[in-house]
Design a protein around this motif. Sequence first.
Motif, PDB file in Angstrom:
ATOM      1  N   THR A  76       0.826  -1.207   0.000  1.00 55.91           N
ATOM      2  CA  THR A  76       0.000   0.000   0.000  1.00 55.91           C
ATOM      3  C   THR A  76       0.864   1.262   0.000  1.00 55.91           C
ATOM      4  O   THR A  76       0.609   2.209  -0.747  1.00 55.91           O
ATOM      5  CB  THR A  76      -0.940   0.014   1.213  1.00 55.91           C
ATOM      6  OG1 THR A  76      -1.780  -1.137   1.180  1.00 55.91           O
ATOM      7  CG2 THR A  76      -1.812   1.264   1.224  1.00 55.91           C
ATOM      8  N   THR A  77       1.897   1.257   0.847  1.00 50.96           N
ATOM      9  CA  THR A  77       2.796   2.416   0.926  1.00 50.96           C
ATOM     10  C   THR A  77       3.528   2.641  -0.387  1.00 50.96           C
ATOM     11  O   THR A  77       3.628   3.782  -0.874  1.00 50.96           O
ATOM     12  CB  THR A  77       3.811   2.225   2.059  1.00 50.96           C
ATOM     13  OG1 THR A  77       3.109   2.073   3.302  1.00 50.96           O
ATOM     14  CG2 THR A  77       4.762   3.410   2.155  1.00 50.96           C
ATOM     15  N   ASP A  78       4.033   1.580  -0.965  1.00 51.08           N
ATOM     16  CA  ASP A  78       4.764   1.688  -2.231  1.00 51.08           C
ATOM     17  C   ASP A  78       3.873   2.273  -3.332  1.00 51.08           C
ATOM     18  O   ASP A  78       4.282   3.192  -4.051  1.00 51.08           O
ATOM     19  CB  ASP A  78       5.269   0.302  -2.643  1.00 51.08           C
ATOM     20  CG  ASP A  78       5.994   0.326  -3.974  1.00 51.08           C
ATOM     21  OD1 ASP A  78       7.108   0.862  -4.039  1.00 51.08           O
ATOM     22  OD2 ASP A  78       5.440  -0.193  -4.969  1.00 51.08           O
ATOM     23  N   MET A  79       2.668   1.748  -3.456  1.00 53.05           N
ATOM     24  CA  MET A  79       1.753   2.237  -4.493  1.00 53.05           C
ATOM     25  C   MET A  79       1.382   3.697  -4.257  1.00 53.05           C
ATOM     26  O   MET A  79       1.344   4.503  -5.195  1.00 53.05           O
ATOM     27  CB  MET A  79       0.497   1.365  -4.533  1.00 53.05           C
ATOM     28  CG  MET A  79       0.735  -0.054  -4.997  1.00 53.05           C
ATOM     29  SD  MET A  79      -0.765  -1.071  -4.930  1.00 53.05           S
ATOM     30  CE  MET A  79      -1.836  -0.163  -6.031  1.00 53.05           C
ATOM     31  N   SER A 155       8.445   1.634  12.780  1.00 54.49           N
ATOM     32  CA  SER A 155       9.191   1.426  11.544  1.00 54.49           C
ATOM     33  C   SER A 155      10.231   2.538  11.401  1.00 54.49           C
ATOM     34  O   SER A 155      10.144   3.579  12.051  1.00 54.49           O
ATOM     35  CB  SER A 155       8.249   1.444  10.334  1.00 54.49           C
ATOM     36  OG  SER A 155       7.262   0.435  10.443  1.00 54.49           O
ATOM     37  N   GLY A 156      11.220   2.320  10.549  1.00 55.89           N
ATOM     38  CA  GLY A 156      12.219   3.349  10.287  1.00 55.89           C
ATOM     39  C   GLY A 156      12.145   3.753   8.827  1.00 55.89           C
ATOM     40  O   GLY A 156      12.474   2.971   7.944  1.00 55.89           O
ATOM     41  N   LEU A 202      11.543   6.519  -1.098  1.00 58.77           N
ATOM     42  CA  LEU A 202      11.136   6.212   0.276  1.00 58.77           C
ATOM     43  C   LEU A 202      11.836   4.913   0.651  1.00 58.77           C
ATOM     44  O   LEU A 202      11.640   3.885  -0.005  1.00 58.77           O
ATOM     45  CB  LEU A 202       9.624   6.077   0.376  1.00 58.77           C
ATOM     46  CG  LEU A 202       9.015   5.851   1.764  1.00 58.77           C
ATOM     47  CD1 LEU A 202       7.575   6.378   1.800  1.00 58.77           C
ATOM     48  CD2 LEU A 202       9.004   4.373   2.158  1.00 58.77           C
ATOM     49  N   ASP A 203      12.658   4.967   1.678  1.00 56.60           N
ATOM     50  CA  ASP A 203      13.421   3.791   2.117  1.00 56.60           C
ATOM     51  C   ASP A 203      13.210   3.547   3.597  1.00 56.60           C
ATOM     52  O   ASP A 203      12.996   4.480   4.373  1.00 56.60           O
ATOM     53  CB  ASP A 203      14.922   4.000   1.866  1.00 56.60           C
ATOM     54  CG  ASP A 203      15.251   4.059   0.381  1.00 56.60           C
ATOM     55  OD1 ASP A 203      15.077   3.044  -0.293  1.00 56.60           O
ATOM     56  OD2 ASP A 203      15.669   5.136  -0.077  1.00 56.60           O
ATOM     57  N   GLY A 204      13.321   2.280   3.967  1.00 53.86           N
ATOM     58  CA  GLY A 204      13.238   1.976   5.388  1.00 53.86           C
ATOM     59  C   GLY A 204      12.918   0.532   5.671  1.00 53.86           C
ATOM     60  O   GLY A 204      12.928  -0.332   4.788  1.00 53.86           O
ATOM     61  N   THR A 205      12.653   0.272   6.925  1.00 48.15           N
ATOM     62  CA  THR A 205      12.283  -1.061   7.398  1.00 48.15           C
ATOM     63  C   THR A 205      10.927  -0.972   8.062  1.00 48.15           C
ATOM     64  O   THR A 205      10.725  -0.176   8.979  1.00 48.15           O
ATOM     65  CB  THR A 205      13.310  -1.599   8.407  1.00 48.15           C
ATOM     66  OG1 THR A 205      14.606  -1.624   7.790  1.00 48.15           O
ATOM     67  CG2 THR A 205      12.939  -3.007   8.855  1.00 48.15           C
ATOM     68  N   VAL A 206      10.013  -1.791   7.597  1.00 46.68           N
ATOM     69  CA  VAL A 206       8.648  -1.780   8.132  1.00 46.68           C
ATOM     70  C   VAL A 206       8.535  -2.820   9.235  1.00 46.68           C
ATOM     71  O   VAL A 206       8.790  -4.001   9.020  1.00 46.68           O
ATOM     72  CB  VAL A 206       7.622  -2.078   7.011  1.00 46.68           C
ATOM     73  CG1 VAL A 206       6.212  -2.088   7.577  1.00 46.68           C
ATOM     74  CG2 VAL A 206       7.756  -1.051   5.896  1.00 46.68           C
ATOM     75  N   ILE A 207       8.172  -2.358  10.426  1.00 39.62           N
ATOM     76  CA  ILE A 207       7.978  -3.260  11.565  1.00 39.62           C
ATOM     77  C   ILE A 207       6.483  -3.358  11.841  1.00 39.62           C
ATOM     78  O   ILE A 207       5.838  -2.360  12.139  1.00 39.62           O
ATOM     79  CB  ILE A 207       8.702  -2.761  12.820  1.00 39.62           C
ATOM     80  CG1 ILE A 207      10.199  -2.551  12.532  1.00 39.62           C
ATOM     81  CG2 ILE A 207       8.505  -3.737  13.968  1.00 39.62           C
ATOM     82  CD1 ILE A 207      10.934  -3.810  12.169  1.00 39.62           C
ATOM     83  N   THR A 208       5.956  -4.571  11.725  1.00 42.80           N
ATOM     84  CA  THR A 208       4.543  -4.794  12.002  1.00 42.80           C
ATOM     85  C   THR A 208       4.410  -5.532  13.326  1.00 42.80           C
ATOM     86  O   THR A 208       5.104  -6.530  13.547  1.00 42.80           O
ATOM     87  CB  THR A 208       3.888  -5.633  10.883  1.00 42.80           C
ATOM     88  OG1 THR A 208       4.045  -4.945   9.641  1.00 42.80           O
ATOM     89  CG2 THR A 208       2.404  -5.854  11.155  1.00 42.80           C
ATOM     90  N   PRO A 209       3.549  -5.057  14.264  1.00 41.17           N
ATOM     91  CA  PRO A 209       3.365  -5.759  15.536  1.00 41.17           C
ATOM     92  C   PRO A 209       3.035  -7.227  15.322  1.00 41.17           C
ATOM     93  O   PRO A 209       2.203  -7.582  14.485  1.00 41.17           O
ATOM     94  CB  PRO A 209       2.177  -5.013  16.169  1.00 41.17           C
ATOM     95  CG  PRO A 209       2.245  -3.648  15.567  1.00 41.17           C
ATOM     96  CD  PRO A 209       2.732  -3.842  14.161  1.00 41.17           C
ATOM     97  N   LEU A 216      11.929  -4.852   4.495  1.00 39.80           N
ATOM     98  CA  LEU A 216      12.526  -3.700   3.828  1.00 39.80           C
ATOM     99  C   LEU A 216      11.570  -3.110   2.799  1.00 39.80           C
ATOM    100  O   LEU A 216      10.817  -3.836   2.146  1.00 39.80           O
ATOM    101  CB  LEU A 216      13.826  -4.111   3.138  1.00 39.80           C
ATOM    102  CG  LEU A 216      14.963  -4.586   4.054  1.00 39.80           C
ATOM    103  CD1 LEU A 216      16.164  -5.002   3.218  1.00 39.80           C
ATOM    104  CD2 LEU A 216      15.352  -3.510   5.057  1.00 39.80           C
ATOM    105  N   ILE A 217      11.628  -1.787   2.672  1.00 39.15           N
ATOM    106  CA  ILE A 217      10.834  -1.110   1.645  1.00 39.15           C
ATOM    107  C   ILE A 217      11.734  -0.122   0.911  1.00 39.15           C
ATOM    108  O   ILE A 217      12.524   0.595   1.526  1.00 39.15           O
ATOM    109  CB  ILE A 217       9.618  -0.383   2.255  1.00 39.15           C
ATOM    110  CG1 ILE A 217       8.800   0.293   1.143  1.00 39.15           C
ATOM    111  CG2 ILE A 217      10.017   0.603   3.328  1.00 39.15           C
ATOM    112  CD1 ILE A 217       7.478   0.855   1.625  1.00 39.15           C
ATOM    113  N   HIS A 218      11.649  -0.138  -0.401  1.00 43.50           N
ATOM    114  CA  HIS A 218      12.381   0.817  -1.230  1.00 43.50           C
ATOM    115  C   HIS A 218      11.470   1.206  -2.385  1.00 43.50           C
ATOM    116  O   HIS A 218      11.231   0.415  -3.293  1.00 43.50           O
ATOM    117  CB  HIS A 218      13.677   0.213  -1.766  1.00 43.50           C
ATOM    118  CG  HIS A 218      14.389   1.120  -2.736  1.00 43.50           C
ATOM    119  ND1 HIS A 218      15.033   2.276  -2.331  1.00 43.50           N
ATOM    120  CD2 HIS A 218      14.522   1.064  -4.086  1.00 43.50           C
ATOM    121  CE1 HIS A 218      15.552   2.874  -3.398  1.00 43.50           C
ATOM    122  NE2 HIS A 218      15.251   2.166  -4.480  1.00 43.50           N
TER     123      HIS A 218
END
Length: 229
Positions: A76-79, A155-156, A202-209, A216-218
Amino acid sequence: MQTSATTAGRRARVSTVAKRIRECLVRDDGATLPETIIAVVVSATMMGAISTGVIALTTLNHSVAATAASIRDVTTTDMRWRESVRQAVQITPADDHTVTMTVPAATGCRTDSWTFDRASGLRVATTVYPTLTGTSCAGTALAPAATETLLPGNSGVSFHYRNLGGRDVTYTAGSPTLAPGTAPAEVASTGWTSTTVGSAYLDGTVITPGRAQGRLIHSSQIANNIVGP
């Protein structure tokens, strides 16, 4: 010497005692005490195995659900990021955690204001205006900003930018700084020295509870509607 009568009497008493012991060891349903003890031990073992299986299945279900949520968040974030950058006619960064994109809309114009912080996570606030004038929205907002939270705060995430010549440019309080370097032969000097954002990342690491490891997201996208000088 013992007589046969004495011996017979002893045998009778032993038989009576043995019978009473057997009666004490036998339950109403015919099972002996050792059998009962074994049954209890086996039942306890089976219950422990069943409980372990239930716990493992529950943990697996939680893990699967967390993984699915993580994939959904990243997708969702990427789109959303790519769509915002691709359609933007102007990208105005404040720093690597705050950027506003001006996007043409059916009603005129909209701004997508992207922010990230540990307290609130990754959010995009969309405000719609009646008019697009050049590369800016004009007029009074048609409604209050609609804010969407895309990623949790643990997340970062950070934003990165490149100018029209593909040169890295960083922003501090809205002030751009171009990365050092020499323009490649195929890149025009006007694009290389420009501070206009031509692509955003947009770069980072997605932490889901519920999920131990981050995903990773790029997300990188060229701003197709932004043209150079």
